[in-house]
Design an enzyme around this catalytic site. Structure first.
Site, mmCIF file in Angstrom:
data_model
loop_
_atom_site.group_PDB
_atom_site.id
_atom_site.type_symbol
_atom_site.label_atom_id
_atom_site.label_comp_id
_atom_site.label_asym_id
_atom_site.label_seq_id
_atom_site.Cartn_x
_atom_site.Cartn_y
_atom_site.Cartn_z
ATOM 1 N N ASN A 167 -29.700 13.328 38.398
ATOM 2 C CA ASN A 167 -29.510 14.321 37.340
ATOM 3 C C ASN A 167 -28.919 13.615 36.110
ATOM 4 O OD1 ASN A 167 -26.899 13.890 38.432
ATOM 5 N ND2 ASN A 167 -26.242 15.910 37.785
ATOM 6 N N PRO A 168 -28.790 14.298 34.963
ATOM 7 C CA PRO A 168 -28.424 13.601 33.723
ATOM 8 C C PRO A 168 -27.116 12.825 33.761
ATOM 9 C CG PRO A 168 -29.398 15.709 33.178
ATOM 10 C CD PRO A 168 -29.261 15.680 34.675
ATOM 11 N N CYS A 169 -26.145 13.271 34.529
ATOM 12 C CA CYS A 169 -24.856 12.554 34.538
ATOM 13 C C CYS A 169 -24.674 11.658 35.752
ATOM 14 C CB CYS A 169 -23.704 13.549 34.429
ATOM 15 S SG CYS A 169 -23.588 14.296 32.788
ATOM 16 N N GLU A 210 -24.288 12.074 39.059
ATOM 17 C CA GLU A 210 -23.536 12.341 40.289
ATOM 18 C C GLU A 210 -24.406 12.887 41.412
ATOM 19 O OE1 GLU A 210 -23.534 16.345 38.273
ATOM 20 O OE2 GLU A 210 -23.406 14.252 37.663
ATOM 21 N N THR A 246 -15.707 20.885 30.605
ATOM 22 C CA THR A 246 -15.419 22.202 30.057
ATOM 23 C C THR A 246 -14.637 23.066 31.033
ATOM 24 O OG1 THR A 246 -17.502 22.030 28.821
ATOM 25 C CG2 THR A 246 -16.445 24.181 28.901
#
Length: 780
Positions: free
Chosen positions: A268-270, A272, A437
């Protein structure tokens, strides 16, 4: 943790509070949000008699921010909106043909529309220059199609207020790997992507032994390079532009619980969640900072009993979310329900260590973290085994193959016995995700496994009358320490921030946490701008040697700019105690842009240039006139002021009357922006980001996604020619606007400007940009 600060209140109201289409709040209080989420997840329980008690358990877990479901769950659960509760997806294998490529582009757009970030492996596309049999042409290569994905992503606003995020991977032996590695050094290119190289064990061995390394596709060797030279190029690109990252893909597949039924080529984009085609990540985090008893006392400790009670409830909540979530694609639903993988992780680790008097990265902190994580993993796996006994194991569970897994062999014997007897409900259970966030929501605790970025800073809040009110925002542990020990108590050595930590401290903590996580972890190793290249390069080798599954660093650099900057200790000596407050920007240095409250007056005569633009869909050329003004810029102390040429107005004309209305509007709007002064380079990137669904055009060897993007290119060309932009200068901006470029020096840290709220509160953490003032985040 019972506080609900003004910042937490604003984050909740903006990001996670359910509101009617009219804007009227449905969730009147934070407790209403917790009840909404708990009720929606408990609805998956088939036993109506116990549903009410389970809902109460869920709500108790959410109270005081002890368990933090990921943002998609908090915003979407119980909302009845057509959104997914899964944060991110890895998409299907891209076939090496035009129809298949654009079918996958469509799938990506549909997934982003529902709020999911995506990962793609582009290694399946033939390299640039390869023969395309049947049409007598040469292939344009994977990067050209990544440009198309990038343009598409710019136009898709994810559910809520986040733009889509994407990860692109390419195998280390792909013939286009060198172009992939250096792609982000071209200003503005692939800005919606995170890039990572899939690094194999064989490649790392070849690097160590300085062996030849063939670049191949579909059995054909295109070139042979030295492995060490290619590694050097990867490292130098990352040193210069903070990308690409590296993913140790063989280790990921070897240690995958599902090694017997899937192959992973992307994350996935980050990073993990390494996932198979159409795999999805469902995330949530245990707040360790909320579980510390007697903080800063001699008996400070993590409440292990509370951890062992909380974790099973969190596992059940995430497992239920699989059943109540919507999915952008049916293939994603089938994949998620067949394997039921979840990603339960931790956040607030650094704050918890500080509350226990432990310095992040020290041997004591590493040992304590491993003890906490061992208990966390044991509770999570036991909970999933218990759920399997109650509801059944995941459908693709193969007892013999699953128990043969490398990671499963490291579990306690009683857990392996439980799997052998009952199976396990979730194929993979744990992951440590970015929690920027939601950590702000939870009283500004430290994020994920990261060290504290800043213990205190000044937040400037825009008021209705245009003025700004300042308030101090401080880290949870720092504020708690001041309340318990007094405002003048000296800070202990446990108060260490991300910038003052040596790289080894980051690495050892990442490796310690990874040992107890079956998926992967998101971690950014923040490094100083002046670190030598040799020391920088060694970080990645150490990450491999320590057993990490990937490595991402961030070093302030000329291409991406400095996420934070620093001032000398002589100017702000009182702030050095704990990496403290952000200060107002200094006056512009020579050549800097100047911001004005009133628009510039127009002289009678202005110099300028007119450009002729041809667009395939228009019968007539478009003429773009840009006029400039000479503006005095401050000189150095004691020196004279020198004029600087900057754009003042624009006129767009064409005989094609179809363009009249929007070109007139564009003329007025851009000219108004120019006349206000400041760093107007963001206009270029905003125009270049516009994607026309009817299709773009190839111009000078590059795909331009729309006529507006072409106009943006003309404006950029003009800004370069008049010296307003440097030829290789990248306008510093985020997903929704411009961020002032800030240089890095030594001393006390400061934040970059947020593209959404304009405050100096932007940091780089866990592979994402995060605004500590408004909660804006961008993970690409």
């Amino acid at each position: 943790m019972s506080e609900f600060s003004a910042l937490s209140q604003e984050i909740w109201d903006m990001k996670y509070r359910l509101k009617a289409p009219s804007g009227e709040p449905v969730d009147k209080t934070l407790g209403d949000s917790w009840r909404r989420i708990a009720g929606a997840l408990a609805a998956a329980e088939s036993d109506s008699a116990t549903r009410s008690s389970i809902e109460t358990r869920f709500e108790d877990a959410l109270r005081d921010f002890r368990f933090l479901p990921a943002g998609r769950i908090q915003a979407g659960a119980g909302s009845e909106r057509n959104v997914t509760l899964f944060n991110c997806f890895v998409m299907g294998v891209i076939p090496d043909d035009m129809a298949g490529i654009f079918e996958h582009l469509k799938e990506a757009a549909l997934t982003m529309q529902q709020g999911g970030g995506i990962g793609y492996d582009f290694s399946t596309l033939r390299p640039r220059g390869a023969v395309v049999h049947g049409i007598g042409a040469d292939a344009s290569g994977p990067l050209s199609f990544m440009d198309v994905w990038d343009a598409m992503c710019r136009t898709i606003m994810s559910a809520g207020s986040r733009r889509g995020a994407m990860m692109a991977t390419l195998a280390c032996n792909h013939p286009d790997i060198e172009a992939f590695v250096e792609a982000k050094q071209e200003p503005g290119r692939l800005s919606m992507f995170n890039l990572s190289v899939l690094v194999t064990d064989a490649f790392m061995q070849a690097v160590r032994e300085d062996q030849a390394w063939p670049l191949t596709f579909d059995g054909t060797v295109y070139r042979v390079v030295q492995a060490r030279d290619l590694w050097e190029r990867i490292m130098r690109a990352t040193y210069a532009a903070a990308e690409p990252g590296v993913i140790f893909i063989d280790r990921i597949n070897r240690r995958n619980n599902l090694h017997y039924c899937e192959t992973i080529c992307a994350t996935n984009p980050c990073g993990e969640q390494p996932l198979p085609p159409y795999g999805a990540c469902l995330l949530g985090s245990i707040n360790l900072a909320a579980l510390v008893t007697q903080p800063f006392g001699d008996d400070a400790a993590l409440d292990m009993a509370a951890l062992e009670t909380l974790v099973p409830t969190a596992v059940r909540m995430l497992d239920n979310a699989i059943d109540v979530s919507r999915f952008p694609l049916e293939t994603q639903r089938q994949e998620a329900q067949a394997k039921r993988r979840i990603g339960l992780g931790i956040t607030g680790l650094a704050d918890a260590l500080i509350c226990c008097g432990l310095r992040y990265g020290s041997s004591e902190a590493v040992a304590t973290t491993e003890r906490w994580m061992a208990a966390f993993r044991k509770a999570a796996y036991q909970a999933s085994i218990d759920l399997a006994a109650e509801k059944g194991p995941f459908p693709l569970f193969d007892r013999e193959a699953y128990l043969a897994g490398e990671s499963i062999g490291e579990l306690d014997q009683d857990l392996r016995d439980g799997v052998a007897k009952h199976g396990i409900r979730n194929a993979l259970v744990t992951s440590v995700a970015p929690t920027g966030t939601i950590s702000l929501l939870a009283d500004n605790i430290s994020s994920g496994l990261e060290p504290v970025f800043s213990f205190a800073y000044t937040r400037r809040i825009l008021q209705p009358d245009g003025s700004r009110r300042e308030e101090e925002v401080s880290d949870h542990a720092y504020r708690l320490y001041r309340r318990l020990k007094g405002p003048d108590a000296p800070l202990t050595e446990a108060f260490v921030d991300a910038q003052t930590l040596e790289p080894a401290a980051h690495l050892v903590m990442q490796a310690a946490v990874q040992r107890y996580i079956d998926s992967s972890v998101s971690k950014t190793i923040n490094l100083p701008a002046d670190i030598s290249f040799e020391a920088f390069k060694d970080v990645y080798t150490q990450a491999y040697d320590l057993g990490c599954k990937g490595c991402t660093t961030y070093r302030p650099n000329e291409i991406t700019g400095a996420v934070l900057t620093v001032q000398s200790e002589e100017r702000q000596p009182e702030l050095r105690e704990a990496s403290l407050a952000a200060t107002p920007p200094a006056p512009p240095a020579e050549g800097d842009v100047v911001y004005m409250t009133d628009p510039l007056a127009r002289p009678a005569m202005l110099p300028g240039c007119t450009y002729k633009l041809r667009w395939p869909e228009s019968d007539h050329a478009i003429y773009i006139t840009l006029n400039d003004i000479l503006q005095e810029s401050p000189g150095k102390a004691g020196g004279s002021k020198e004029p600087r040429r900057r754009p003042f107005e624009i006129f767009i004309n064409s005989k094609n009357m179809e363009h009249y209305a929007w070109t007139l509007a564009l003329t007025r709007m851009i000219s108004a922006v120019f006349r206000r002064g400041g760093d107007v380079s963001f206009v270029v990137e905003e125009l270049k980001a516009v994607f026309d669904p009817r299709g773009g055009a190839w111009m000078e060897g590059r795909y331009v996604p729309s006529l507006l993007a072409a106009i943006g290119g003309v404006i950029e060309q003009h800004m370069v020619e008049i010296g307003f932009l440097q030829p290789k200068e990248r306008p510093q901006l985020g997903a929704q606007g411009g961020a002032v470029k800030i240089a890095a020096t030594a001393g006390t840290q400061r934040f970059a400007q947020c593209p959404k709220c304009g405050s100096a509160g932007l940091i780089r953490q866990e592979g994402c940009d995060l605004c500590t003032s408004c909660g804006y985040s961008k993970c690409s």
